[in-house]
Design a protein around this motif. Structure first.
Motif, short mmCIF file in Angstrom:
data_model
loop_
_atom_site.label_atom_id
_atom_site.label_comp_id
_atom_site.label_asym_id
_atom_site.label_seq_id
_atom_site.Cartn_x
_atom_site.Cartn_y
_atom_site.Cartn_z
N GLU A 110 -9.30 -9.13 10.91
CA GLU A 110 -10.02 -8.26 9.99
C GLU A 110 -11.02 -9.07 9.15
O GLU A 110 -12.13 -8.64 8.89
CB GLU A 110 -9.00 -7.55 9.08
CG GLU A 110 -9.57 -6.54 8.12
CD GLU A 110 -10.25 -5.37 8.81
OE1 GLU A 110 -9.77 -4.97 9.89
OE2 GLU A 110 -11.25 -4.86 8.28
N ARG B 213 0.85 4.04 -2.74
CA ARG B 213 0.46 5.40 -2.33
C ARG B 213 1.44 6.44 -2.89
O ARG B 213 1.06 7.56 -3.19
CB ARG B 213 0.45 5.49 -0.79
CG ARG B 213 -0.56 6.48 -0.24
CD ARG B 213 -0.33 6.74 1.25
NE ARG B 213 -0.50 5.60 2.12
CZ ARG B 213 -1.68 5.18 2.61
NH1 ARG B 213 -2.78 5.82 2.29
NH2 ARG B 213 -1.74 4.14 3.41
N ASN C 6 -4.10 -3.86 -4.81
CA ASN C 6 -5.05 -3.64 -5.90
C ASN C 6 -4.87 -4.61 -7.06
O ASN C 6 -5.83 -4.98 -7.71
CB ASN C 6 -4.95 -2.20 -6.40
CG ASN C 6 -5.52 -1.23 -5.38
OD1 ASN C 6 -6.60 -1.44 -4.84
ND2 ASN C 6 -4.76 -0.19 -5.08
N GLY D 114 -5.16 -4.81 1.27
CA GLY D 114 -5.51 -3.70 0.39
C GLY D 114 -4.69 -3.60 -0.88
O GLY D 114 -4.57 -2.53 -1.45
N PHE E 101 -10.70 3.31 7.24
CA PHE E 101 -10.71 2.78 5.88
C PHE E 101 -9.40 3.17 5.23
O PHE E 101 -9.30 4.27 4.69
CB PHE E 101 -11.87 3.35 5.07
CG PHE E 101 -13.21 2.88 5.54
CD1 PHE E 101 -13.54 1.54 5.49
CD2 PHE E 101 -14.14 3.77 6.03
CE1 PHE E 101 -14.77 1.10 5.92
CE2 PHE E 101 -15.37 3.33 6.46
CZ PHE E 101 -15.71 2.00 6.41
N ASP E 102 -8.42 2.32 5.31
CA ASP E 102 -7.16 2.69 4.70
C ASP E 102 -7.01 1.98 3.38
O ASP E 102 -6.44 0.90 3.29
CB ASP E 102 -5.99 2.37 5.64
CG ASP E 102 -4.69 2.86 5.05
OD1 ASP E 102 -4.74 3.83 4.27
OD2 ASP E 102 -3.64 2.28 5.33
N ARG E 103 -7.56 2.57 2.37
CA ARG E 103 -7.44 1.99 1.03
C ARG E 103 -6.65 2.95 0.16
O ARG E 103 -6.76 4.16 0.30
CB ARG E 103 -8.84 1.78 0.43
CG ARG E 103 -9.55 0.56 1.04
CD ARG E 103 -8.88 -0.72 0.55
NE ARG E 103 -9.49 -1.92 1.07
CZ ARG E 103 -8.93 -2.72 1.98
NH1 ARG E 103 -7.75 -2.43 2.50
NH2 ARG E 103 -9.53 -3.82 2.37
N LYS F 179 0.82 -1.21 0.00
CA LYS F 179 0.00 0.00 0.00
C LYS F 179 0.85 1.26 0.00
O LYS F 179 0.56 2.21 -0.72
CB LYS F 179 -0.89 -0.01 1.24
CG LYS F 179 -2.29 -0.39 0.92
CD LYS F 179 -3.28 -0.18 2.01
CE LYS F 179 -2.80 -0.47 3.39
NZ LYS F 179 -3.87 -0.97 4.25
N THR G 227 -7.43 -8.32 2.14
CA THR G 227 -7.66 -7.64 3.42
C THR G 227 -6.67 -6.49 3.61
O THR G 227 -7.03 -5.42 4.08
CB THR G 227 -7.50 -8.65 4.58
OG1 THR G 227 -8.38 -9.73 4.33
CG2 THR G 227 -7.85 -8.02 5.91
N GLY H 256 -10.62 -1.28 -8.93
CA GLY H 256 -10.48 -1.62 -7.52
C GLY H 256 -9.67 -2.88 -7.42
O GLY H 256 -8.99 -3.27 -8.39
N GLN H 257 -9.76 -3.54 -6.28
CA GLN H 257 -8.94 -4.73 -6.06
C GLN H 257 -9.28 -5.82 -7.06
O GLN H 257 -10.45 -6.19 -7.22
CB GLN H 257 -9.17 -5.24 -4.64
CG GLN H 257 -8.68 -4.26 -3.59
CD GLN H 257 -8.78 -4.86 -2.21
OE1 GLN H 257 -9.87 -4.97 -1.67
NE2 GLN H 257 -7.65 -5.25 -1.65
#
Lengths: 76, 347
Positions: free
Chosen positions: B124, A7, A28, A26, B211-213, A3, A24, A71-72
């Protein structure tokens, strides 16, 4: 790590065996791997087949990086 | 007497570590491993009659088959309550505990309890489906976790009212429960404010959801012009682990140049990771760090160029905060070198 690198604006493909964990966390772009102790290989195979298998997974990952996603996405 | 079936992994059963993580599901009569600590808390109120054991890798790689086998075992025994773990911060074990507990709850409609550290990925994934008692992040928390799990299991078995997560000690599952506070809102708010002004810790009554996306980065338009890097949480390090990256709960990452292709991997690399069977990666590190084929693809012109170093840590019980910090530092270095795309491998 997936991530934070993404980012920063770098495209990331995550190669891993337990894809639900990657979802889970995150990631993508996700590419399923072979097994936990050898994600990009298979000790049961002759060496040349193993390299071919690894190349296939890496090529699939490159394809994932070249694909726009909303999205993912798991690239089966 | 309340009859309990307990689920644990190969490690807690004393069968072995990562080299035995492919252990197939089995059921034994009586108590094994951490079941002792649970029984100490149960006293005469409940009995663990059977223990189901499954290797963590076997479960992760054969989830459907393993779950079916385990449900078959539970069906034979027909327990009143099912307990899994605690898994602390062990990722695969946590996912297995959550997944098995959920399947048992759905199929047999009996109370289930598991235990995990809040950062366990299994938490989670399953905290909204099954009760997960909050534990510390390592097995040193067993003494604290076992009585909490045991008492909560008894409570469920007796059909007693479940109180809010903050009282009963399970991870918040999104259910809101009404209860009367002893002090009225204005007093609580002023106390909180005073603590905040004094720089003391305080607990909010309305935590914001995290919400850490991260939005997906744009696709690489032309692979043959892009610059690539490899990052791994699989712990591949130069032979001898010169920077002493920890086998679990890593406090650092390493950055290393690639060994020449053609050198025998086991002469130059090994894995520092303590969370999977290292045999296969020690023999052939390309199985985790696939730079052989990446350089081949570059030679063929399919990809542009490759950053000269790879980045590595051990993603085994490593805190989310540490991993995020590693990721940020690595990203800065990669950006400075004009890297567009990263292949990140995990074991």
């Amino acid at each position: 790590m997936v991530k934070e690198i993404e980012r920063a604006g770098i495209a990331v493909v995550h190669i891993c065996t337990i894809t639900p964990i990657s979802m889970t966390v995150g990631a993508n772009r996700i590419v399923p791997a072979v097994a936990i102790p050898y994600p990009l290989g298979d000790p049961k195979m002759p060496h040349s087949d193993e390299v071919a298998l690894r190349r296939k997974i890496v090529e699939k990952s490159l394809n994932a990086l070249a694909t726009e996603v909303d999205g993912q996405t798991i690239f089966e | 007497m309340i009859k309990i079936v307990h689920y644990i992994n190969q490690f807690y059963a004393g069968i072995g570590g990562e080299e035995m993580a492919d252990h197939k599901p089995e059921m034994r009569e009586g108590i094994v491993g951490p079941g002792q600590a649970l029984m100490a808390a149960f006293g005469d109120a409940a009995q663990i009659t059977h223990t189901i054991i499954c290797g963590d890798s076997f479960f992760a790689e054969n989830q459907a088959d393993a779950t079916a086998t385990i449900l078959g075992f539970v069906e034979q025994i027909k327990p009143d309550v099912f307990i899994a773990g605690p898994a602390f911060n062990a990722g695969r074990y946590g996912v297995a505990c959550g997944s098995v507990a959920k399947a048992v709850q759905e199929k047999f409609e009996i109370p289930v309890v598991t235990g995990m550290y809040e950062e366990n990925p299994g938490a989670e994934m399953f905290k909204d489906s099954v009760y997960i008692i909050a534990t510390k992040n390592s097995a040193s928390g067993m003494r604290d976790a076992a009585p909490k799990m045991a008492n909560f299991a008894l409570k469920l078995a007796r059909g007693e009212e479940v109180k809010a997560s903050i009282i009963d000690g399970y991870l918040p599952n999104g259910t809101r429960l009404n209860f009367f506070e002893e002090k009225r809102g204005s007093e609580r708010a002023v106390n909180m404010l005073l603590k905040k002004m004094a720089g003391k810790p305080f607990t909010t009554e309305f935590p914001m959801p995290a919400f850490d996306r991260v939005a997906p980065a744009a696709a690489i338009k032309d692979l043959s012009k892009a610059r690539f890097a490899i990052v791994t949480s699989g712990g591949i390090v130069p032979k001898g682990n010169p920077d002493r990256i920890e086998s679990s709960s890593a406090s650092k990452y390493g950055e290393y140049e690639y060994a020449q292709i053609g050198s025998t991997p086991q002469d130059v690399y090994e894995t520092a990771h303590g969370g999977y069977d290292p045999v296969y990666a020690n023999v052939d590190s390309y199985r985790v760090l696939p730079y052989d084929v990446l350089f081949e693809l570059q030679k063929e012109g399919k990809i542009g160029s490759i950053h000269p170093k790879y980045y590595t840590t051990t993603g085994n019980g490593t805190a989310v905060k540490s991993s995020a910090a590693f990721g940020q530092e690595i990203a800065e270095k990669l950006l400075a070198d004009g890297v567009n795309a990263v292949i990140l491998t995990s074991t």
